[in-house]
Scaffold this motif. Structure first.
Motif, short mmCIF file in Angstrom:
data_model
loop_
_atom_site.label_atom_id
_atom_site.label_comp_id
_atom_site.label_asym_id
_atom_site.label_seq_id
_atom_site.Cartn_x
_atom_site.Cartn_y
_atom_site.Cartn_z
N GLU A 59 0.87 -1.18 0.00
CA GLU A 59 0.00 0.00 0.00
C GLU A 59 0.89 1.21 0.00
N GLY A 60 0.36 2.33 -0.48
CA GLY A 60 1.12 3.57 -0.47
C GLY A 60 2.13 3.63 -1.60
N THR A 61 2.98 4.68 -1.56
CA THR A 61 3.93 4.88 -2.66
C THR A 61 5.30 5.30 -2.13
N ILE A 62 6.29 5.15 -3.00
CA ILE A 62 7.63 5.67 -2.72
C ILE A 62 8.07 6.43 -3.96
N SER A 63 8.56 7.66 -3.77
CA SER A 63 9.09 8.38 -4.93
C SER A 63 10.50 8.87 -4.67
N ILE A 64 11.26 8.97 -5.76
CA ILE A 64 12.58 9.59 -5.74
C ILE A 64 12.45 10.83 -6.61
N ASP A 65 12.76 11.98 -6.02
CA ASP A 65 12.36 13.26 -6.62
C ASP A 65 10.86 13.19 -6.91
N SER A 66 10.43 13.57 -8.10
CA SER A 66 8.98 13.51 -8.31
C SER A 66 8.59 12.22 -9.04
N ARG A 67 9.55 11.30 -9.16
CA ARG A 67 9.32 10.07 -9.93
C ARG A 67 8.78 8.98 -9.01
N ASP A 68 7.61 8.48 -9.31
CA ASP A 68 7.03 7.39 -8.52
C ASP A 68 7.77 6.09 -8.88
N VAL A 69 8.52 5.53 -7.92
CA VAL A 69 9.31 4.33 -8.21
C VAL A 69 8.69 3.08 -7.59
N THR A 70 7.49 3.23 -7.01
CA THR A 70 6.89 2.15 -6.22
C THR A 70 6.98 0.78 -6.90
N HIS A 71 6.73 0.76 -8.19
CA HIS A 71 6.71 -0.55 -8.85
C HIS A 71 7.81 -0.71 -9.91
N LEU A 72 8.83 0.15 -9.83
CA LEU A 72 9.95 0.01 -10.76
C LEU A 72 10.90 -1.08 -10.27
N PRO A 73 11.56 -1.79 -11.21
CA PRO A 73 12.56 -2.77 -10.79
C PRO A 73 13.77 -2.03 -10.18
N PRO A 74 14.54 -2.74 -9.31
CA PRO A 74 15.67 -2.11 -8.63
C PRO A 74 16.61 -1.37 -9.59
N LYS A 75 16.87 -1.98 -10.74
CA LYS A 75 17.84 -1.42 -11.70
C LYS A 75 17.45 -0.02 -12.17
N ALA A 76 16.14 0.23 -12.21
CA ALA A 76 15.66 1.49 -12.78
C ALA A 76 15.61 2.61 -11.75
N ARG A 77 16.09 2.35 -10.52
CA ARG A 77 15.88 3.35 -9.46
C ARG A 77 17.09 4.23 -9.20
N ASP A 78 18.23 3.88 -9.76
CA ASP A 78 19.44 4.68 -9.57
C ASP A 78 19.84 4.83 -8.11
N ILE A 79 19.89 3.69 -7.42
CA ILE A 79 20.35 3.69 -6.04
C ILE A 79 21.47 2.66 -5.91
#
Ligand SMILES: Nc1ncnc2c1ncn2[C@@H]1O[C@H](COP(=O)(O)OP(=O)(O)OP(=O)(O)O)[C@@H](O)[C@H]1O
Ligand SMILES: [Mg+2]
Length: 363
Positions: A59-79
């Protein structure tokens, strides 16, 4: 550079009822060093892994800057993440370990070389670049793990107890190195530890969790000076704050022979919501003095004196409301009592904390 926002982020592991992370609301500023701290099982690693994309967000969301990364794969998150066990490749040299992720990304040889050498310089690893991990000390391996994260030049660093495999002395050294490095690189960092000293010394802000629920997030100073509830009060500080639930009077909190004054507003709040004539108060060992018998302190019988060199922790007990309660006071060496002595203890004026007896919230 990046901000991170958890918004009501929740993780419920399959087959469990209680969320491991429960509606987490947390904003981490650009370049901030945020520490997640709390007892074992409170949901620190889960929170971090949700941000990394290694754990589902139910439930809920996580964003990096204004980009919603909640359902992005790890590789696409730049961490980039540094784990407790470092997970170095044993058959690769230090150089190859650091270069590996960049090679996978098909970064040019020259660019890889530049980044690895720069990180090695920052981490004082230049002379070990050709060694294999097994020929390194624990602290050096830890730095290689950091180096692997740094070369990726990520938007966000995630670290999960990266110092827990080091001995006490090296841990203290390394924690200041990591704090300095983070300050120089200015990369937004989320750092997990269960050690409150590590949290308080490293974090710009510290988020305290318990049972999957965020209790308070604030600067180390504010957490120490104004803990939001009984749990935070007891968790931050060593030895822990003296916290007792006692009788409430019009003047304040009544210990045996000592009354800790509360404002009328505090007394009223303590009575409300089923407070039932009780109040929970706390005072830190270092905010408490041993005073003369006529100075309005509370008598305790000394049962243990820990001599720490510069000062000492004095443990003792007192009878309050028919029960024996333990207290601890920090004192300087000149005032060290002996076991079995009766001494009078008194928190410094305005240095006690009051909490609602039932809800535990600061009042
Ligand atoms: N894969 C899983 N399946 C089910 N429950 C899990 C799983 N991983 C963790 N948990 C539970 O979720 C809760 C939070 O675990 P988490 O690993 O986030 O805690 P932590 O704060 O990192 O603890 P520690 O300080 O011990 O590392 C715990 O109660 C744990 O038992
Ligand atoms: Mg963990």
């Amino acid at each position: 550079m990046a901000t991170v926002t958890y918004s009501k982020a929740t993780r419920i592991y399959p087959g469990t009822e209680r969320p491991a992370v429960d509606h987490l609301d947390l904003e981490i500023g650009d370049g901030e060093f945020l520490v997640l701290v709390g007892p074992s099982g409170c949901g620190k690693s889960t929170s971090l892994r949700m941000l990394a994309g290694l754990e589902d967000v139910d439930e809920g969301t996580i964003s990096i800057d204004s980009r919603d990364v909640t359902h992005l794969p790890p590789k696409a998150r730049d961490i980039a993440m540094v784990f407790q066990n470092y997970a170095l490749y044993p058959h690769m040299t230090v150089y190859e370990n650091m270069a590996f992720a960049l090679k996978l990304r098909k970064t040019s040889k020259a660019e890889i070389d530049r980044r690895v050498k720069e990180a090695a310089g920052l981490l004082q690893l230049e002379e070990y670049l050709n060694r294999k991990p097994k020929a390194l000390s624990g602290g050096q391996r830890q730095r290689v793990a950091m180096g692997r994260a740094i070369v990726r030049e990520p938007q966000v660093f995630l670290m999960d107890e990266p110092l827990s495999n080091l001995d006490a002395k090296l841990r203290v050294q390394t924690r200041s190195q990591i704090a300095t490095l983070q300050a120089n690189l200015g990369i937004t960092t989320v750092y997990v530890t269960h050690d409150q000293t590590e949290a308080m010394t490293m974090g710009h802000r510290v988020a305290v969790m318990l049972d999957g629920v965020l209790q308070q997030v604030d600067t180390p100073r504010a957490l120490y000076d104004a803990p939001a509830n009984v749990f935070v009060a007891g968790f931050i500080g060593s030895p822990a704050m003296n916290i007792k639930t006692v009788q409430l009077t019009e003047q304040g909190a009544a210990f045996a022979e000592m009354v800790l004054p509360l404002t009328r507003q505090q007394v009223a709040t303590a009575h409300a919501d089923g407070g039932n004539g009780k109040v929970t108060v706390g005072f830190r060992p270092e905010d408490t003095d041993i005073v003369g018998a006529s100075e309005g302190g509370m008598p305790i019988v000394v049962e243990l004196v820990e001599d720490l060199g510069a000062d000492a922790n004095v443990y003792g007990h007192a009878a309050i409301g028919g029960a024996s309660e333990r207290f601890v006071v920090r004192t300087d060496r000149r005032h060290m009592p002996n076991m079995g002595d009766t001494v009078f203890i008194k928190p410094r004026s305005e240095h006690h904390h009051a909490f609602h007896a039932v809800s535990g919230s600061r009042i």
